[in-house]
Design an enzyme around this catalytic site. Sequence first.
Site, mmCIF file in Angstrom:
data_model
loop_
_atom_site.group_PDB
_atom_site.id
_atom_site.type_symbol
_atom_site.label_atom_id
_atom_site.label_comp_id
_atom_site.label_asym_id
_atom_site.label_seq_id
_atom_site.Cartn_x
_atom_site.Cartn_y
_atom_site.Cartn_z
ATOM 1 N N GLU A 147 -4.984 -3.444 -9.027
ATOM 2 C CA GLU A 147 -4.388 -4.479 -9.874
ATOM 3 C C GLU A 147 -5.439 -5.286 -10.635
ATOM 4 O O GLU A 147 -5.556 -6.508 -10.469
ATOM 5 C CB GLU A 147 -3.494 -5.395 -9.044
ATOM 6 C CG GLU A 147 -2.288 -4.651 -8.501
ATOM 7 C CD GLU A 147 -1.387 -5.510 -7.620
ATOM 8 O OE1 GLU A 147 -1.841 -6.581 -7.172
ATOM 9 O OE2 GLU A 147 -0.242 -5.097 -7.384
ATOM 10 N N GLU A 169 3.816 0.744 -5.943
ATOM 11 C CA GLU A 169 4.110 -0.271 -4.919
ATOM 12 C C GLU A 169 5.396 -1.002 -5.265
ATOM 13 O O GLU A 169 5.608 -1.396 -6.413
ATOM 14 C CB GLU A 169 3.023 -1.358 -4.887
ATOM 15 C CG GLU A 169 1.693 -0.970 -4.322
ATOM 16 C CD GLU A 169 0.754 -2.181 -4.316
ATOM 17 O OE1 GLU A 169 1.229 -3.327 -4.237
ATOM 18 O OE2 GLU A 169 -0.458 -1.971 -4.411
#
Length: 665
Positions: free
Chosen positions: A145, A304
Amino acid sequence: MARLAYGGDYNPEQWPEEVWQEDVRLMREAGVTMVSVGIFAWSKLEPEPGRYDFGWLDRLLDLLHEHGIRADLGTPTVVPPAWFYAAHPEALPVSREGVRYGFGSRGAICHSSAAYRAAAARITERLAERYGRHPALALWHVHNEYGVPVGACYCEASAEEFRHWLRARHGSLDALNAAWGTAFWGQTYGDWAHVDAPRLTPSVANPAQQLDYARFTDETVRGNFTAERDILHRLSPGVPVTTNFMTALSQCDSMDYWAWGREVDLVTNDHYLITDGRRTHVNLAMAADLTRSVAGGAPWLLLEHSTSGVNWQRRNPAKAPGQMARNSLAHVARGSEGALFFQWRQSRYGAEKFHSAMLPHAGTDSRVWREVVGLGADIAALAEVAGTRTVGDAAVLWDWQSWWAQKLEWRPSQDHDARERADSWYEALFDRHLTVDFARPEADLSAYPLVVVPALYLTTEAAGRNLRAYVEGGGTLLVSYFSGVVDEHDTVHPGPVPGALRDVLGLTVEEFAPLLDGERVRLDGPEAPALTGDLWTEVVVPRGAEPVWTYADGPAAGRPAVTRHALGTGTAWYVSTRLGPAELGAVLAAAAQDTGLPDRAELPHDVEVVRRAGEQGAYLFVINHSGAEAKVPLDVPGTELLTGERVIGRLSVPPGAVRVLREES
Ligand code: GAL
Ligand code: ZN
C-alpha cells in the site's frame, strides 16, 4: 489464471512452525488457492545487516507447493528492520510540521532516502535470486500500500530531490515563477537553492507549489516501486509483479492510480468497508469499478478485504451473515479474478489482533469459518468466469490531480468536496443499475452514450477539447459545478469561468454563490416535485444553453440551475448546485432521454446486476443487498453456476444472496 484465486495474507512468522501444518490443512478445506506471504518479514529474513535467514521461507514455500497453494510473495520493503533505522535515522520521514516519525509501526519511509533505496534493492535482489523460479511463486507483491500511512516527506533530502524534479518539469526559474504565480504575495525566486518543499507556513502556502509537491511525491514513490519491479523482472522473468493499491477514495488520496495502473503487470486492490453513513455496498462497487478502470478494463485482483469487522475505525461492526460473500462476489462481478483477505489466521498480538480473519480466534466452529468454506466453494464454482471483462454502461471522469487541487485551501466553499460529488453521482448511477467505467478526462470517450463529470475543477485545455469533441460527436455530457476552472498550475483559465468548458456547456458563470450551513435552495423544473440543492449555487449566464431547472429562491433566484446545451449531434448538461443522489437521479433521467442508455427501471432497488463477458460467453451477476426476494427479468435463458439450475424468463434471488447466470448465446 485459469481459475479464480481465493485466500489471504498469511503471516506464518507470527506462529510456531507446528501451526503451519494445521494452516495448510485448513487452507485446503476452505479452497484456498493463493496466499500473500513475507510482506512484513524483513527483520526475520535479514536479522542483522547482510546476514540472511531464508530457511523458514524455504520450508514455507515448499509446504505451500506440496499442498497446491500458490504464493503471492512480498518484498518486505514497507518495514525496514530496526538495525536499518539505527544506522540511517534520516530514512525516517518528516511531517509537514517538521517532526520526524519514529520506528515501531510500519511504513515509516522517506522515499527520497538513498540508504532506503539501496537497502530495498538489496533485499529484493536476494529474494528474487532465491525464489524467482520457485514453483509455488505466482505473483510478486512489492511493498504494501504505497502512499499510506505517510505520503509526502518534508525532510531536506526530499526537498533537494524536489528541486531536481522542478528543474526537469519547468526548465527554468522564470517558468517556475510563472507556473506558481509567485508574483502573488511576493514569492518570486531568483535562485533554485531557495525553492523548498511547501512546509508549514503561517498562512496558506502557494497552491501551485503544493500541487507540484503532491505530483513529486507520487512520482517519487512510484519510482521506488518501478526500481523493485525492474529487479524482479530481471531476476524472475515471466512472473507478474504487482503492488496492492487502495483505490477507494476514502482509503488513499496521495497516489495517482492512472499512472500506477500502467506500471504493474496485474492491478491488485485492497478494499475495506467504511462506516461513514453511506451505503457500504455502493462504495465497494465504486472502488471495484475504479480499480478495473485503472487496469484499463482488464481483469484485476482483490488482494485484501475483511471477512468481518476491521479494527481501525471508531466502531467496527461485524459483517452480517452473508455479507462477506456478497462483498467478495461484488468485486468479482466488477472484474476481480478472485477474492483474498487480510488475513488468513487472526493474530494474537500486535496492532491488528482484533481485525477479523479467515480463521478467527473462535476457530473452525464459528460462523465466519463456515462462511469462508462456503465462499471457497462458490469461488471454485465460478472458475470459468476467469479472464472475462466487466461490461460498462457509462463513464465517470475522475482525476486524482484535480482532486488534489480541490483539497487546497481558500476556495469559494471549504465544504465543497470532490470526493463527495464523485460518490453521489456514482450512487445515482448505481441506483439506475448502470455499470460505471471511470475514465481520464483526456481519454477517448466515444464508446460511451453518457459521460458524467463530477467536480473537475482542474481541467486541462486538452481535456476541454476532448469533451467538446465527445459532445459534437453525439455524446451526452453531464457536468457538475466547479469544473473547468483552472489549468494544471491551479491558474484560472483566461476569461470567465468555466474556461475549459465554456464552449461545450454553452454558458459562463458570472459568480460563485455558495450557501451557508443549513441553507437550501429550490429548483423548479420540467416536472414536480421541485428539487432542492445546498452548499453551492452559481450565477449562470446561458450562452447557447437553455435552462431546464431554474432557481426559485436563494442568491441566484430566477437564474438557470440546470442547463442543457445542444452542440453538434450531442448535448452537454450542467448542474450548478449540490443535489443528493436521489435528485441527481432526476437529472440523469432527464439527460438519459438524449442517450441510448439502457433503461433498467424495472430492476429492484439495491440489487446489483452486472455482466462479465469474454470469448467463453457472458455471465450475469445478480447480488441482492435487499431484504426481499429479487426477481430479475432475463434476456436469455442460462445456467446458474452456484446452484446448477437452468433458468428461463426470470431469475429469483433470495434476500442477501448472489446468483451468477451463464447466459446461453
Ligand atoms: C491493509 C493492510 C494490511 C492490514 C489491513 C487491515 O490496509 O495492507 O496489512 O493492515 O489493512 O487493517
Ligand atoms: Zn524525506
